[in-house]
Every structure is written in structure tokens, then in C-alpha cells.
Write an enzyme that holds these catalytic residues in place. Sequence first.
Site, PDB file in Angstrom:
ATOM      1  N   GLY A 522       0.865  -1.345   0.040  1.00 56.42           N
ATOM      2  CA  GLY A 522      -0.023   0.099  -0.233  1.00 56.42           C
ATOM      3  C   GLY A 522       0.963   1.122  -0.146  1.00 56.42           C
ATOM      4  O   GLY A 522       0.424   2.167  -0.751  1.00 56.42           O
ATOM      5  N   VAL A 701       6.200  -2.839   5.180  1.00 57.62           N
ATOM      6  CA  VAL A 701       6.546  -3.141   6.427  1.00 57.62           C
ATOM      7  C   VAL A 701       5.338  -3.894   7.178  1.00 57.62           C
ATOM      8  O   VAL A 701       5.657  -4.350   8.106  1.00 57.62           O
ATOM      9  CB  VAL A 701       6.901  -1.899   7.348  1.00 57.62           C
ATOM     10  CG1 VAL A 701       8.260  -1.390   7.034  1.00 57.62           C
ATOM     11  CG2 VAL A 701       5.930  -0.788   7.558  1.00 57.62           C
ATOM     12  N   GLU A 703       3.681  -6.576   6.937  1.00 55.42           N
ATOM     13  CA  GLU A 703       3.562  -8.053   7.278  1.00 55.42           C
ATOM     14  C   GLU A 703       4.810  -8.440   7.741  1.00 55.42           C
ATOM     15  O   GLU A 703       5.023  -9.655   7.979  1.00 55.42           O
ATOM     16  CB  GLU A 703       2.998  -8.608   5.993  1.00 55.42           C
ATOM     17  CG  GLU A 703       1.544  -8.273   6.078  1.00 55.42           C
ATOM     18  CD  GLU A 703       1.061  -8.731   4.271  1.00 55.42           C
ATOM     19  OE1 GLU A 703       1.496  -8.441   3.287  1.00 55.42           O
ATOM     20  OE2 GLU A 703       0.182  -9.532   4.180  1.00 55.42           O
TER      21      GLU A 703
HETATM   22 MO1  MOS Z   1      -2.651  -8.903   3.229  1.00 60.40          MO
HETATM   23  S1  MOS Z   1      -3.057 -10.492   4.295  1.00 60.40           S
HETATM   24  O1  MOS Z   1      -2.409  -9.212   1.788  1.00 60.40           O
HETATM   25  O2  MOS Z   1      -4.120  -7.774   3.591  1.00 60.40           O
END
Ligand code: MOS
Length: 744
Positions: A522, A701, A703
Site C-alpha cells: 500500500g 513493513v 507484514e
Molecule cells: Mo494482506 S493478508 O495481503 O491484507
Amino acid sequence: MEMNQPAPPNALDQNRQGLMGKPLDRVDGRLKVTGRAPYAYEVKEGARPAYGWLVEASIAKGRVVAIDSQAAERAPGVILVMTHRNAPKQAPFSLEGEDRFARPRPQLDDATVQYYGEPVAFVVAETLEQARAAARLVRISYAAEKGEYELRPNLSRAEKPKGGEGKEPDSTVGDFAGAFAGAPVRLDATYTTPFHIHAQMEPHASLAWWEGDKVVIHCSSQLLESAQKCVANTLQIPNEKVRIVSRYIGGGFGGKLPIYGDALLAAMASRQLNRPVKTALTRQQMFHITTHRSETVQRVRLGATREGVLTAIGHEAWSHSARFDDFYETAAKQTRSLYAAANRMTQHRVLKLDLPVSDSTRAPGEAVGLLALECAVDELANQLQIDPVELRLRNEPKQDPEKNIPYSTRQLVQCLQEGATRFGWSKRKSQPGQVREGRWLIGMGMCAATRGNLLRPAKCNVKMNGDGTLTAKMSMTDIGTGSYTVFTQVAAEMMGLPPDKVSMQLGDSDFPETAGSGGSFGAASAGSALYDACEKLRTRLAQGAGIDPAQAQFADGKVTGGGKTATLAGLAGASGVEADGEIKPGEMEKKYSQQAYGAHFAEVAVDMESGEIRLRRMLGVFAAGRILNAKTARSQAIGGMIWGIGNALHEEAVLDARHGFFVNHDLAEYHVPAHADIPAIDAYFLPEVDDKTNPLKIKGVGELGISGAGAAVANAVFNATGVRIRDYPLTLDKVLRGFALQNA
Ligand code: MOS
């Protein structure tokens, strides 16, 4: 711009205003803590809504043979009972299309039941209480069929999943079987991880209304463009006739990548009733109606020399998908790039079961893949009598060992060394079971962390306004990660404005298209579109002031250069000056292997009498490119580590293998870590700037913190006790069984 070359030096590198990395408080923090940030269910716009309540199937496989809705229809306040008999026609479900979250997801479209909890009726009434009460009056008879719900006894029937670009289920390098068979030291261990649910604080909720032939849905979605396409595809209307709004989101974790019956049924009922309809899933419904992480079975085989040089790495992973779906957990993915070894093999197999849909959950792949791989490496270190940090250092690859391309940046070695120093790793006893305090056995464990880095297409619009403020618009979401805040910092740094002059507008599919929040892409994706828009706006404003854009300096709300200076507000004038930005992934992701890295260190105490495990302290050291905001990044890392601790010690959705549902479907019985479970933990980021990833030079960052963390805890439990548990979570019954075997 397209990411075909390394990003050149830019204004963010100069960081004249010091906003890059600054631990700025969340710009939406005050709104949130004062309850003035409306989440989907709290949105108060438009006419007074009617309230919907979902009725879920109480069988996991079969058919609805009769529905008696008369009592519900006569109940006070009820205005609609929608079932498969009267639901509007929708497009059928289909596996076609690249974006699986944009597929049609028809609701109440036929009498078949494909998983426990599948919506079978939708009751709409004047109040929430009336809808809920009437929902209990809907009588449904089923013809149940025997379903298949279990992965572990049926591994041999699992199949090779279909591949896709970048998602090949199998890989081989060299001769794994031969090298493993001939290796002087071998480890062959199988690990299992349970079903995980996302456990977002905010349940899935939707408020839908129609403005002519356009539907507006306020819901809780990570990916607004996918949600928009899903609604359009399902209801068979054009994309531009769907507007999805998710301004504030109480956690996503992958469970809000798709949208579900709440959004689609609210939209359909609203059209039929010609008034807004609002609905939310209950916590219990979330366990079955939304997605979860498949349980996994993972066999790891490592072959090494006596000096601890890996010669063979094999990782096979099994998971399940819903019978009609095609997702699988890529648990062996990280094993393709983490360590050097000349002979390698990874393999994924998937079994179709009559369970609810499994899909991305908090670092799909790495989160559970590293729970297996990083314990296996620890087991090998113990076998070799080599320190586990040292063993990892001895197997550091020079380049990506399967893709044969360089890493963009890789500071795994530095993370391991820095973490070992900061944590006091040298005090660890290499033999397990050596440290005792009263009835507590104390141990330390560590592991490596890695998470793939991604960039997705995104667009952004920025506008310099005559009052000296900047407005930026994107369909990007803030799922609690801090998007509003870090983008405010990027825009303010680029334009030379104080952060409070930036109005960051996110969470609306009417804004320029982005890939949203998912896969830790994102900030990089939407942030790069914002960067590009700001670059173009700088050029436009500089030219407006008669200043060579290459010479222009932006600071204090002014542009300066070549002896000239002008205020941005003045240049914007009454109508303002706008620019559109765009990012597309390009050659850089093919030329460089891109991952973020880290190392986790944990200390545990294990009760010799009860087997209870208490985490005492934990440290994560990470390298993830430029850090945009030290505070939000640390929160992300610590949050991930806490999820990892939960993976190791607590989290487990328990399947009723006779009836195909999760027995512990609430947050009282599905335990996620609470305050009492989490002692002093800390996260530290190494300085890093990666010009191969994106113009912000950042890596994802979100995950990274969970990726591996639980393995450090499991390895600490082994170091404390000498008990190796390969079946997550590590509950006290398993510890006690280990003690019993030690004493047998
Ligand atoms: Mo993540 S588990 O790709 O929102």
C-alpha cells in the site's frame, strides 16, 4: 512513471523539512480516539436506513429444501425477507479474471449450500433489533450431504494448484533428492499450523443506497477498486455505477481484501426497497462468512555439511481451498530465496474441501512458512552444535539462489548481528534445559524474517489551493496502518509545506485508482503515485513562477530559485493548480529480488509443573528500506510480532470435523494475544534506502513483523526445555507431553 530504472536522487532524500522518518502522530488520531472518525456502520448520511440481518446456513454441504419465512415476514417492523426464491438475478461465480477479489460473488442465488455459514436469507426491518428477532423466525429445512473437511488425513489426494505469473507452485534447482540423500547431516521434519482467522476489531459492515442507477456502499474494504468491480460484476452493472467508500477501517489483515454478503445484500435490498440498508456481520458470522487462513502441513528437509553449509533445501507445503475456489497458502515461497544451497525443491499442494473460503491472512505464505523453515534451521543448528545465528550467517546467498538475480537490498546479516548484540544473545546457553529459576525453565530463541516486496499500479491527483493548502486524492485505504499520516508526510516534504496544510483524502473509489491496502504494497504503490503527482505539481508551480524546475527549492510554502521566489498560494490562485501522478511496476522487479528482512529474538519461561509458556521479552530488528514514519513503522512491526506470538502460543480455530465448522467461533474461545500475554517487546529498524523498489525507496513493513516471529518463540521454548513441538500453537498440553517423553 514506470519503475524501469533505479529511482534517481530526489527531494525525499534531501529531506529538507525533516519529515521523512519523523515519528509524526497520526493525523487522524484525534478523530479516532474521540469517536469522530465514522467507520462504515457509523456513517450517518442520507435517509434513515433499514437494518439487515444475515441468516447463515447451519449445514456445511447440501441444499435448502424448504424455507418458511411467513412468521418472519409478519414480525414487527419487517419489510423484506430475501432468500434464493426472490433474490435478484446475479452473475454466477467464476474463477476467471486476474483479480480474484473482483470476481462475481452472487448471494442467495440458488438452493445449494457450499460451506457452513453461507448466507441463506437476509431479513430487513425498521430497526436492528427487529431484523435480528425476525431472522430467528425464518425456518429452513436442509438436505445435508456428507462433506469432506479434513486436510491432514488426506494429503495424498491434494493436487498441484494452477500456477500464475510469479506464483508457480513448484520450483527445483539442481538435484535435491540426490544431494539430500548424500548429505552428511540431514534434517527431515514436518510441521503443522492451524486455521487462523483475521480477528479485526471492526466487523464487516455495509451501508448501501442508490442515487438513481448508481449504488453507493460505505463498507470496510482494503481494496476499493476490487470491491467496486466485484459489485459491478455481481450485479451486472458498469463499474462507474458503483461507488465504494471506506474512509476509516478497523483492521484488515487480508480479511477485507474480498467483500462479502453484507455489502452485496445491502446493495440489492436497498435497490428493491428504494431506501438505504445497513448491515453488519456478527463476530461469530465472521468466522465462516469471511475468509480464514488454511491450516498447513509442511515438510522441511535440510541437508548440510558438518561445517553447517546447506547443500539441499526442500520445503513441501499442503493447504486447502474451498471446493469452488482456487486460493492456496504459499508457505514454501520464502524458502526459494532465504538461504543459499546448490540443490533446492519447493512444492505446494492443495486439497479442495467443503470449508469456508481460505484466503490471504496476515502475510500469506511467510507467516506460516517461516514457522516451519525457521524451526527446521534451529533444529539443524542444534544437531550440528552450531549457534543458530552463526548457521544462518554461513548460508547467506550472494544473489537470489533460484532467480539468479541480485537482491535490491538485503541486510539479513546485519539484522542478525545487530539483534544478537542488542538482545544479549551471547548469554544464551547452547544446550537446552540449562537455565532454571525456581520452577521456571528459561530459554532464548531466534529466527530470520523475510517478506516479499511488491509494487502495484496506482494513480493520484494533487491540487495546490489558493489558501496555501494541498489536497491529495486517491482510492487508497488506511486500514489502521497509518496511510493518512505517512502520505501527509510525503506530500508535505515534496511540496515544502507543513503537514497541517495537507489534506489527504483516501477511501473513495471515485478518487484516482490505486491497488489499495494488501500484501504490504500500500504505502509503496499509492505513495509512489503521490510522489509522481507532487513531482509534476512542483514542475508546474516552478514554471508558473518562471523558475527552472531543476533549480527550484520548495520550503515554507514558497518556491525559490534563480534569484526568484513565489508563494505556492499565490501561484495556485483562485482556481488552484493540479497534477496527476501515476506509478507502474516495471523492469526493476524482474531484475532485482526484492524482500524486506529482519531477525527476531525471544526469551521465554516455561513452567516445569504446568507446561505454561510465558514470553519474557522479545526484539525484532528489521531492514525495510526508507522508513517514512518511525512511530507508525514501529507500531506495524510490534503489531506483527504480537500476531507472531499468537501464532506460536495461542491462535487456533478448531474444526468440527463431522460438521465442517469452527467450534470456537468467537474471541473468547479463539484467543489472540491480550495485554497479559505480551511483555516488553521492541522493534528496531536499520538504516536502509532502496532505490530499486520505488521512488520513495521504501519496502513494505506491514507484514514483516509477523513473518517468522512465532518461530523465535518456539525455538526459545526448545532452548528452555529441550521439548521440540512441531504442531502449532505450542499449548501447555504439548509441553507436558514432551516432558513425559523426556522422563520415559
Ligand atoms: Mo494482506 S493478508 O495481503 O491484507
